[in-house]
Design a protein around this motif. Sequence first.
Motif, short mmCIF file in Angstrom:
data_model
loop_
_atom_site.label_atom_id
_atom_site.label_comp_id
_atom_site.label_asym_id
_atom_site.label_seq_id
_atom_site.Cartn_x
_atom_site.Cartn_y
_atom_site.Cartn_z
N TYR A 24 86.68 67.65 10.51
CA TYR A 24 85.97 66.67 9.68
C TYR A 24 84.48 66.92 9.78
CZ TYR A 24 90.21 63.84 9.38
OH TYR A 24 91.48 63.39 9.13
N LEU A 25 83.84 66.98 8.61
CA LEU A 25 82.39 67.16 8.55
C LEU A 25 81.76 65.93 7.92
CD1 LEU A 25 82.28 70.81 7.19
CD2 LEU A 25 82.00 70.08 9.56
N VAL A 39 87.95 66.84 15.32
CA VAL A 39 88.85 67.97 15.15
C VAL A 39 90.24 67.41 15.40
CG1 VAL A 39 89.55 70.25 15.91
CG2 VAL A 39 87.13 69.65 15.87
N LEU A 40 91.11 67.50 14.40
CA LEU A 40 92.45 66.93 14.46
C LEU A 40 93.48 68.05 14.41
CD1 LEU A 40 93.94 63.89 13.04
CD2 LEU A 40 94.67 65.91 11.82
N GLU A 41 94.52 67.94 15.21
CA GLU A 41 95.62 68.89 15.16
C GLU A 41 96.77 68.25 14.38
OE1 GLU A 41 97.88 71.98 18.03
OE2 GLU A 41 97.52 70.00 18.88
N VAL A 42 97.24 68.93 13.35
CA VAL A 42 98.36 68.44 12.56
C VAL A 42 99.63 68.65 13.38
CG1 VAL A 42 99.69 68.76 10.43
CG2 VAL A 42 97.19 68.93 10.39
N THR A 43 100.42 67.57 13.52
CA THR A 43 101.63 67.65 14.34
C THR A 43 102.91 67.64 13.52
OG1 THR A 43 101.63 65.25 14.63
CG2 THR A 43 100.54 66.57 16.33
N VAL A 51 101.32 63.09 6.51
CA VAL A 51 100.95 64.14 7.45
C VAL A 51 100.36 63.45 8.69
CG1 VAL A 51 99.49 66.16 7.85
CG2 VAL A 51 100.52 65.79 5.61
N GLU A 52 100.89 63.79 9.87
CA GLU A 52 100.43 63.15 11.10
C GLU A 52 99.74 64.17 12.01
OE1 GLU A 52 103.86 61.30 12.86
OE2 GLU A 52 103.59 59.52 11.61
N GLY A 53 98.93 63.65 12.90
CA GLY A 53 98.24 64.50 13.85
C GLY A 53 97.58 63.67 14.92
N HIS A 54 96.87 64.36 15.82
CA HIS A 54 96.12 63.66 16.85
C HIS A 54 94.75 64.31 17.01
CE1 HIS A 54 98.96 66.39 19.13
NE2 HIS A 54 97.81 66.95 19.32
N ASP A 55 93.78 63.48 17.36
CA ASP A 55 92.42 63.97 17.57
C ASP A 55 92.36 64.81 18.84
OD1 ASP A 55 90.85 60.92 16.43
OD2 ASP A 55 91.14 62.80 15.35
N LEU A 56 91.74 65.97 18.72
CA LEU A 56 91.50 66.81 19.88
C LEU A 56 90.07 66.61 20.37
CD1 LEU A 56 93.16 70.13 18.68
CD2 LEU A 56 94.14 68.37 20.15
N TRP A 57 89.15 66.49 19.43
CA TRP A 57 87.73 66.27 19.71
C TRP A 57 87.23 65.14 18.82
CZ3 TRP A 57 84.94 69.23 23.24
CH2 TRP A 57 85.61 70.36 23.75
N THR A 58 86.40 64.26 19.35
CA THR A 58 85.80 63.19 18.56
C THR A 58 84.31 63.08 18.90
OG1 THR A 58 86.36 61.52 20.22
CG2 THR A 58 87.93 61.82 18.42
N MET A 59 83.55 62.52 17.95
CA MET A 59 82.12 62.33 18.17
C MET A 59 81.92 61.12 19.07
SD MET A 59 79.09 63.47 17.49
CE MET A 59 79.32 64.53 16.08
N ALA A 60 81.07 61.27 20.07
CA ALA A 60 80.78 60.17 20.99
C ALA A 60 79.32 60.24 21.39
CB ALA A 60 81.68 60.27 22.22
N LEU A 61 78.82 59.11 21.86
CA LEU A 61 77.45 59.08 22.39
C LEU A 61 77.48 59.50 23.86
CD1 LEU A 61 75.87 55.83 20.94
CD2 LEU A 61 75.28 58.19 20.41
#
Length: 114
Positions: A24-25, A39-43, A51-61
């Motif tokens: 995601y940008l 960054v999401l991995e499609v499962t 379409v399902e998936g889980h977040d691998l990386w997310t934006m955080a402070l």
Amino acid sequence: MAEEHPSREAVADLVAGTVELVVYLHPDSRTQRRLVTHVLEVTGLGESATVEGHDLWTMALGDDGQRALEWTGIRPRCLEKMADRGVAYEPPPLALDRLRVPRPAASGHVEARR
């Protein structure tokens, strides 16, 4: 002659079977650059051809107040495929405060959570 369009289910099946990672940008109006926010991995496919998936990386402070990508702790399923194609990648160690500790179920058994 009218064009035929694939069904929603057919498109979802195609995406779930061919796409492994979604990046995601988000446009940053201040810098005029695009920032990676997830960054999401499609499962696979879920109910109702979703379409399902889980977040691998997310934006955080971060502790310094700056935004940065943070690993969720989920190990990507596609690592083996990446290695087969010569892409070297090892997820960073997960901070101790982010570890998920197994919790006892109502039956008293410990169940691992992802």
